[in-house]
Motif scaffolding. Sequence first.
Motif, PDB file in Angstrom:
ATOM      1  N   LYS A 201      46.554  40.320  30.518  1.00  0.00           N
ATOM      2  CA  LYS A 201      45.143  40.110  30.819  1.00  0.00           C
ATOM      3  C   LYS A 201      44.987  39.040  31.901  1.00  0.00           C
ATOM      4  N   GLN A 202      45.879  38.058  31.895  1.00  0.00           N
ATOM      5  CA  GLN A 202      45.838  37.008  32.909  1.00  0.00           C
ATOM      6  C   GLN A 202      46.036  37.594  34.306  1.00  0.00           C
ATOM      7  N   ASP A 203      46.896  38.602  34.421  1.00  0.00           N
ATOM      8  CA  ASP A 203      47.102  39.259  35.714  1.00  0.00           C
ATOM      9  C   ASP A 203      45.810  39.916  36.207  1.00  0.00           C
ATOM     10  N   ILE A 204      45.096  40.564  35.301  1.00  0.00           N
ATOM     11  CA  ILE A 204      43.834  41.211  35.654  1.00  0.00           C
ATOM     12  C   ILE A 204      42.815  40.150  36.057  1.00  0.00           C
ATOM     13  N   TYR A 205      42.764  39.082  35.289  1.00  0.00           N
ATOM     14  CA  TYR A 205      41.873  37.955  35.586  1.00  0.00           C
ATOM     15  C   TYR A 205      42.168  37.402  36.979  1.00  0.00           C
ATOM     16  N   ASP A 206      43.436  37.138  37.244  1.00  0.00           N
ATOM     17  CA  ASP A 206      43.839  36.586  38.546  1.00  0.00           C
ATOM     18  C   ASP A 206      43.493  37.527  39.697  1.00  0.00           C
ATOM     19  N   ALA A 207      43.700  38.825  39.492  1.00  0.00           N
ATOM     20  CA  ALA A 207      43.384  39.805  40.529  1.00  0.00           C
ATOM     21  C   ALA A 207      41.878  39.828  40.799  1.00  0.00           C
ATOM     22  N   PHE A 208      41.087  39.736  39.739  1.00  0.00           N
ATOM     23  CA  PHE A 208      39.629  39.708  39.902  1.00  0.00           C
ATOM     24  C   PHE A 208      39.210  38.500  40.733  1.00  0.00           C
ATOM     25  N   VAL A 209      39.739  37.330  40.378  1.00  0.00           N
ATOM     26  CA  VAL A 209      39.408  36.101  41.105  1.00  0.00           C
ATOM     27  C   VAL A 209      39.817  36.226  42.568  1.00  0.00           C
ATOM     28  N   GLU A 210      41.003  36.775  42.816  1.00  0.00           N
ATOM     29  CA  GLU A 210      41.493  36.919  44.187  1.00  0.00           C
ATOM     30  C   GLU A 210      40.599  37.854  45.012  1.00  0.00           C
ATOM     31  N   LYS A 211      40.152  38.933  44.406  1.00  0.00           N
ATOM     32  CA  LYS A 211      39.367  39.928  45.144  1.00  0.00           C
ATOM     33  C   LYS A 211      37.882  39.570  45.251  1.00  0.00           C
ATOM     34  N   HIS A 212      37.341  38.897  44.234  1.00  0.00           N
ATOM     35  CA  HIS A 212      35.901  38.623  44.206  1.00  0.00           C
ATOM     36  C   HIS A 212      35.552  37.146  44.435  1.00  0.00           C
ATOM     37  N   HIS A 213      36.568  36.306  44.476  1.00  0.00           N
ATOM     38  CA  HIS A 213      36.383  34.870  44.726  1.00  0.00           C
ATOM     39  C   HIS A 213      35.470  34.203  43.704  1.00  0.00           C
ATOM     40  N   ARG A 214      35.568  34.685  42.471  1.00  0.00           N
ATOM     41  CA  ARG A 214      34.832  34.066  41.369  1.00  0.00           C
ATOM     42  C   ARG A 214      35.486  34.454  40.049  1.00  0.00           C
TER      43      ARG A 214
END
Length: 65
Positions: free
Chosen positions: A12-25
């Motif tokens: 889940k942390q990988d998904i979280y990190d990818a979201f932050v990287e792509k959406h900057h939030r």
Amino acid sequence: MDEIICKIEWTKQDIYDAFVEKHHRIPSDIELIQCIKNINPISLQDRSIEFGWSFIYDAVIGMKI
């Protein structure tokens, strides 16, 4: 011969990190759950294996015999 040389796990942390990287939030809990639901784990596993075989074949082909 059955010694493991690589093991891949997605979290889940990988998904979280990818979201932050792509959406900057930071994602909301609902957004994170939806992202996880958007992933087909069987397809992710199959594609990871398929991509891994490319690396293995490259290593075998690149050997000077």
